[in-house]
Design an enzyme around this catalytic site. Structure first.
Site, short mmCIF file in Angstrom:
data_model
loop_
_atom_site.label_atom_id
_atom_site.label_comp_id
_atom_site.label_asym_id
_atom_site.label_seq_id
_atom_site.Cartn_x
_atom_site.Cartn_y
_atom_site.Cartn_z
N HIS A 132 106.69 -29.54 7.65
CA HIS A 132 107.12 -29.60 6.26
C HIS A 132 108.49 -30.29 6.23
CE1 HIS A 132 103.95 -27.02 4.80
NE2 HIS A 132 104.31 -26.00 5.57
N CYS A 174 105.14 -33.95 3.54
CA CYS A 174 105.10 -34.30 2.13
C CYS A 174 106.46 -34.85 1.73
CB CYS A 174 104.79 -33.04 1.33
SG CYS A 174 104.11 -33.35 -0.27
#
Length: 303
Positions: A132, A174
């Site tokens: 992440h 992301c």
């Protein structure tokens, strides 16, 4: 018009406070200061030297689980990415080093050690993050690390044995809080025949940072501001398609052209099964930022 306001003769370029330069044909030539350099003839086909003794080291930092205080979800499917990348990079001749769920301090130590290694007999260097991220950072198990802190370790003044050699950073994470809406109705995504239910999840956001210096290339799973999708069984869309393209064309296609093929393959996919109904039908487009100065080919190494 007065004599003191005469126009310059034809063939002149105005310049701030720089003397007129003589030319061989007797005409005066005025050149802007920011264009004052010796013109060089560059060969557009020149390639990086890729015939060193070793291909080089590839670090893969794989993060599936996170310290509970960070409140980040597990990244199901990332082990498929890790193993897929290991196979593909090994096939290209890289010495692959795998690290799972390391703490931030340990990640930085491993990267520092790699930057201190002697890469004189290596073609290039690769570093991969599967995690992440948020605000120009990627997450380790217990904390986030600034991307530029990582890339700075490989600048020419810090890692001289990689000067003039490709430094490849691949980030599967992301980069925002938006889904990419489909523009074309049809889709040619690969269907999964897995017995397990293969759902699509998203990785939490990271924003790219360009490193200072030539010969870097930053490969991102998604364009800035959008979600990056990951199948819980098969792994992330980007890594799946990157590895498939590396297997098929890795030793023959120029690397930035290969990444463009990956962009196209990922752009054909869409979310079909997801717990977040707002994500259904959504798309993804990767991107890369190249500071390479030559063409990059992973030609097969002689045995």
């Amino acid at each position: 018009m007065s004599g003191s306001e005469r126009r310059p003769r034809a063939g002149h370029v105005q310049l701030d406070s720089r003397p007129i330069l003589p030319t061989t044909d007797g005409n005066e030539n005025i050149t802007e200061a920011d264009a004052f350099h010796i013109r060089q003839s560059l060969d557009p086909a020149v390639e990086y030297k890729m015939n060193h003794q070793r291909r080089g080291v590839a670090l893969i930092f794989n993060h599936e689980h996170f310290f509970w205080h960070l409140m980040l979800p597990d990244r199901r499917g990332t082990m498929a990415d890790r193993n897929n990348l290991k196979r593909s990079l090994t096939d290209l001749g890289f010495e692959v080093r795998l690290f799972d769920d390391l703490k931030a301090e340990d990640v930085q130590q491993k990267i520092y050690e790699a930057s201190m290694d002697d890469h004189s007999n290596a073609d290039c260097f690769v570093c991969v993050f599967l995690s992440h991220g948020v605000d120009d950072h990627v997450y380790a198990y217990d904390d986030k690390i600034k991307i530029q802190t990582i890339t700075d370790m490989f600048r020419g003044d810090k890692c001289q044995s990689l000067v003039g050699k490709p430094k490849i950073f691949i980030l599967q994470a992301c980069r925002g809080d938006k889904h990419d809406d489909p523009v074309i109705a049809h889709d040619s995504t690969d269907s999964s025949s897995e017995a397990l239910v293969n759902e699509t999840e998203v990785d939490a956001a990271v924003v790219y940072t360009l490193p200072a210096g030539a010969d870097f290339i930053m490969c991102y799973s998604v364009a800035q501001g959008y979600y990056s999708h990951r199948d819980t069984v098969n792994g992330s869309w980007y890594i799946q398609d990157l590895c498939e393209t590396l297997r098929k064309h890795g030793s023959s296609l120029e690397f930035t052209e290969l990444l463009t093929v990956v962009n196209r393959k990922v752009s054909y996919r869409r979310v079909d099964v997801c717990k977040d109904v707002n994500a259904l039908g959504k798309k993804q487009i990767p991107c890369f930022a190249s500071m390479l100065t030559k063409k990059l080919y992973f030609h097969p190494k002689s045995k």
